[in-house]
Every structure is written in structure tokens, then in C-alpha cells.
Design a protein around this motif. Structure first.
Motif, PDB file in Angstrom:
ATOM      1  N   HIS A   1       0.835  -1.212   0.000  1.00 11.38           N
ATOM      2  CA  HIS A   1       0.000   0.000   0.000  1.00 11.38           C
ATOM      3  C   HIS A   1       0.865   1.256   0.000  1.00 11.38           C
ATOM      4  N   ALA A   2       1.925   1.252   0.784  1.00 14.49           N
ATOM      5  CA  ALA A   2       2.803   2.425   0.845  1.00 14.49           C
ATOM      6  C   ALA A   2       3.480   2.676  -0.494  1.00 14.49           C
ATOM      7  N   VAL A   3       3.946   1.629  -1.140  1.00 15.58           N
ATOM      8  CA  VAL A   3       4.592   1.783  -2.456  1.00 15.58           C
ATOM      9  C   VAL A   3       3.564   2.293  -3.461  1.00 15.58           C
ATOM     10  N   ASN A   4       2.397   1.668  -3.474  1.00 13.72           N
ATOM     11  CA  ASN A   4       1.348   2.075  -4.413  1.00 13.72           C
ATOM     12  C   ASN A   4       0.962   3.543  -4.205  1.00 13.72           C
ATOM     13  N   ASP A   5       0.881   3.969  -2.942  1.00  9.89           N
ATOM     14  CA  ASP A   5       0.520   5.358  -2.634  1.00  9.89           C
ATOM     15  C   ASP A   5       1.625   6.328  -3.034  1.00  9.89           C
ATOM     16  N   ARG A   6       2.855   6.008  -2.711  1.00  4.01           N
ATOM     17  CA  ARG A   6       3.975   6.931  -2.959  1.00  4.01           C
ATOM     18  C   ARG A   6       4.394   6.971  -4.423  1.00  4.01           C
ATOM     19  N   VAL A   7       4.481   5.810  -5.061  1.00  7.23           N
ATOM     20  CA  VAL A   7       4.978   5.738  -6.436  1.00  7.23           C
ATOM     21  C   VAL A   7       3.826   5.853  -7.434  1.00  7.23           C
ATOM     22  N   GLY A   8       2.624   5.462  -7.010  1.00 10.27           N
ATOM     23  CA  GLY A   8       1.466   5.490  -7.899  1.00 10.27           C
ATOM     24  C   GLY A   8       1.159   4.126  -8.476  1.00 10.27           C
ATOM     25  N   TYR A   9       2.100   3.197  -8.341  1.00  9.31           N
ATOM     26  CA  TYR A   9       1.938   1.830  -8.799  1.00  9.31           C
ATOM     27  C   TYR A   9       3.061   1.014  -8.168  1.00  9.31           C
ATOM     28  N   ILE A  10       3.046  -0.292  -8.376  1.00 15.46           N
ATOM     29  CA  ILE A  10       4.114  -1.142  -7.850  1.00 15.46           C
ATOM     30  C   ILE A  10       4.947  -1.606  -9.035  1.00 15.46           C
ATOM     31  N   PRO A  11       6.098  -0.981  -9.230  1.00 16.79           N
ATOM     32  CA  PRO A  11       6.944  -1.337 -10.375  1.00 16.79           C
ATOM     33  C   PRO A  11       7.425  -2.784 -10.284  1.00 16.79           C
ATOM     34  N   ALA A  12       7.527  -3.438 -11.428  1.00 14.61           N
ATOM     35  CA  ALA A  12       8.014  -4.820 -11.463  1.00 14.61           C
ATOM     36  C   ALA A  12       9.381  -4.939 -10.801  1.00 14.61           C
ATOM     37  N   GLU A  13      10.197  -3.907 -10.938  1.00 11.52           N
ATOM     38  CA  GLU A  13      11.548  -3.928 -10.358  1.00 11.52           C
ATOM     39  C   GLU A  13      11.518  -3.947  -8.831  1.00 11.52           C
ATOM     40  N   ALA A  14      10.403  -3.534  -8.249  1.00 19.37           N
ATOM     41  CA  ALA A  14      10.293  -3.501  -6.795  1.00 19.37           C
ATOM     42  C   ALA A  14       9.933  -4.861  -6.211  1.00 19.37           C
ATOM     43  N   VAL A  15       9.330  -5.729  -7.000  1.00 25.25           N
ATOM     44  CA  VAL A  15       8.855  -7.012  -6.480  1.00 25.25           C
ATOM     45  C   VAL A  15       9.981  -7.853  -5.880  1.00 25.25           C
ATOM     46  N   PRO A  16      11.102  -8.080  -6.588  1.00 25.69           N
ATOM     47  CA  PRO A  16      12.158  -8.882  -5.960  1.00 25.69           C
ATOM     48  C   PRO A  16      12.781  -8.209  -4.740  1.00 25.69           C
ATOM     49  N   VAL A  17      12.839  -6.901  -4.717  1.00 28.47           N
ATOM     50  CA  VAL A  17      13.389  -6.172  -3.575  1.00 28.47           C
ATOM     51  C   VAL A  17      12.484  -6.367  -2.362  1.00 28.47           C
ATOM     52  N   ILE A  18      11.193  -6.233  -2.566  1.00 30.50           N
ATOM     53  CA  ILE A  18      10.227  -6.422  -1.490  1.00 30.50           C
ATOM     54  C   ILE A  18      10.266  -7.871  -1.005  1.00 30.50           C
ATOM     55  N   ALA A  19      10.278  -8.812  -1.947  1.00 31.18           N
ATOM     56  CA  ALA A  19      10.309 -10.231  -1.589  1.00 31.18           C
ATOM     57  C   ALA A  19      11.532 -10.551  -0.731  1.00 31.18           C
ATOM     58  N   HIS A  20      12.678 -10.088  -1.155  1.00 37.59           N
ATOM     59  CA  HIS A  20      13.911 -10.350  -0.410  1.00 37.59           C
ATOM     60  C   HIS A  20      13.847  -9.749   0.995  1.00 37.59           C
ATOM     61  N   ALA A  21      13.403  -8.503   1.087  1.00 38.27           N
ATOM     62  CA  ALA A  21      13.361  -7.819   2.383  1.00 38.27           C
ATOM     63  C   ALA A  21      12.399  -8.488   3.360  1.00 38.27           C
ATOM     64  N   LEU A  22      11.340  -9.102   2.837  1.00 34.32           N
ATOM     65  CA  LEU A  22      10.329  -9.715   3.701  1.00 34.32           C
ATOM     66  C   LEU A  22      10.472 -11.238   3.787  1.00 34.32           C
ATOM     67  N   ASN A  23      11.542 -11.753   3.191  1.00 33.66           N
ATOM     68  CA  ASN A  23      11.805 -13.189   3.190  1.00 33.66           C
ATOM     69  C   ASN A  23      10.638 -13.975   2.587  1.00 33.66           C
ATOM     70  N   LEU A  24      10.162 -13.473   1.449  1.00 33.70           N
ATOM     71  CA  LEU A  24       9.083 -14.106   0.699  1.00 33.70           C
ATOM     72  C   LEU A  24       9.592 -14.416  -0.700  1.00 33.70           C
ATOM     73  N   SER A  25       8.868 -15.250  -1.414  1.00 28.85           N
ATOM     74  CA  SER A  25       9.221 -15.487  -2.812  1.00 28.85           C
ATOM     75  C   SER A  25       8.618 -14.373  -3.667  1.00 28.85           C
ATOM     76  N   ARG A  26       9.181 -14.169  -4.831  1.00 27.00           N
ATOM     77  CA  ARG A  26       8.605 -13.188  -5.758  1.00 27.00           C
ATOM     78  C   ARG A  26       7.186 -13.588  -6.129  1.00 27.00           C
ATOM     79  N   ALA A  27       6.948 -14.897  -6.225  1.00 25.56           N
ATOM     80  CA  ALA A  27       5.605 -15.389  -6.566  1.00 25.56           C
ATOM     81  C   ALA A  27       4.591 -15.007  -5.487  1.00 25.56           C
ATOM     82  N   GLU A  28       5.002 -15.083  -4.226  1.00 31.64           N
ATOM     83  CA  GLU A  28       4.092 -14.706  -3.148  1.00 31.64           C
ATOM     84  C   GLU A  28       3.734 -13.224  -3.234  1.00 31.64           C
ATOM     85  N   VAL A  29       4.730 -12.390  -3.480  1.00 36.05           N
ATOM     86  CA  VAL A  29       4.484 -10.943  -3.587  1.00 36.05           C
ATOM     87  C   VAL A  29       3.625 -10.655  -4.808  1.00 36.05           C
ATOM     88  N   HIS A  30       3.968 -11.255  -5.932  1.00 37.58           N
ATOM     89  CA  HIS A  30       3.189 -11.044  -7.159  1.00 37.58           C
ATOM     90  C   HIS A  30       1.747 -11.531  -6.980  1.00 37.58           C
TER      91      HIS A  30
END
Length: 165
Positions: free
Chosen positions: A34-63
Motif C-alpha cells: 500500500h505504501a509503495v502504491n501510494d507513494r509511487v502510484g503503482y508497484i513497479p516490477a523492479e520492486a517485487v524482488p526487492v520487497i520479496a527479499h526484504a520480507l523473506n518471501l518469494s517473488r511469486a508470493e508478492v506477485h
């Protein structure tokens, strides 16, 4: 500059800042998205692996979460977002014809952004403005009793104000 109309691509530091602030919260994925969507206006594809890594999730889970919830965007929205109510009250009062007019006027369908990046058209399923159906939202402004002619007036006002975001 690597996006439409010469706008700068998103700044990865924004993602890092959001993660630094929220990643340690229990169940941090939704607040982060929600914070990324609010600040950036969308969730860039490039952010997905960064978010996944930081939260110890898979990219598939975030996507999977991004694609499940309609509030998250994966593409940069237009400078003005136009939302058209598709709920029963608005439909009974002419929202279908209004939506057809808006789509023809903007040259886009629901879920699309105009080629010039001015407008993104989104359906919503109740604006809570049933007494003034059909209703739309342009940017942060709600309008009631909108017919095709009134929409054209609203659009004229919005475009003459240079689409200030």
C-alpha cells in the motif's frame, strides 16, 4: 528518463525507505505494498524482488498478492484517474451509456491509460453517492448526476487546468 512522456522512472530509494520503516511489522507485505502504491502510484516490477527479499518471501508470493487485490497497480497511472461507478443504482440511472461515452471520448477501456498519459479509466463498484447517480470521480473530486454532456464539461475543465496532479 525511461517512462512515458519523459517522466523519470521510479526512485528505488523510495522502496528502500518504505521497507526500512515497515518491514519489521508483523504481516508487513500489505502495508509495504500500500505504501509503495501510494507513494509511487503503482508497484513497479523492479520492486517485487526487492520487497520479496526484504520480507523473506518469494517473488511469486508478492506477485500473487499484487495481482489478487484490484487496488494495486502494476503500471504507472495517468495524471488523472477517472473512476466510473458501476453499481446498480448508477447503472439504473444511465451509467452504462455514460461509461460507453467516456470510453469513446478518451479512446480507452476500463483498466487502460490514454496514450498521452493524461487519463486512466477505472471501474468502481460503489462511490456511496447513490442519491446522485450516476457518479464519477476525477482525481479527488466526486461528481453526481453525470450524463455524457456533463462529463464533456468536466473533462474540458480538467484538461484546461493542465492536468495538475
Amino acid at each position: 528518463m525511461n517512462s512515458r512522456n519523459g517522466e523519470a522512472a521510479f526512485d528505488a530509494r523510495v522502496i528502500d525507505e518504505i521497507l526500512a520503516r515497515l518491514a519489521d511489522q508483523p504481516g508487513a507485505l500489505m502495508p509495504v505494498l500500500h505504501a509503495v502504491n501510494d507513494r509511487v502510484g503503482y508497484i513497479p516490477a523492479e520492486a517485487v524482488p526487492v520487497i520479496a527479499h526484504a520480507l523473506n518471501l518469494s517473488r511469486a508470493e508478492v506477485h500473487g498478492v499484487i495481482s489478487f487485490y484490484h487496488d494495486f497497480r502494476t503500471q504507472r497511472p495517468g495524471r488523472k484517474i477517472i473512476r466510473v461507478c458501476r453499481a446498480e443504482s448508477c447503472q439504473a440511472m444511465g451509467a452504462v451509456a455514460l461509461a460507453n461515452h467516456i470510453q469513446a471520448r478518451l479512446g480507452i477501456n476500463f483498466g487502460q491509460t490514454s496514450d498521452n498519459g493524461d487519463f486512466t479509466l477505472e471501474p468502481v463498484y460503489c462511490l456511496g453517492n447513490c442519491a446522485c447517480s450516476p457518479a464519477i470521480v476525477v482525481g479527488d473530486d466526486i461528481y453526481g448526476r453525470v450524463n455524457p454532456d456533463r462529463f464533456d464539461e468536466i473533462l474540458s475543465t480538467v484538461t484546461s487546468s493542465r492536468l495538475v496532479r
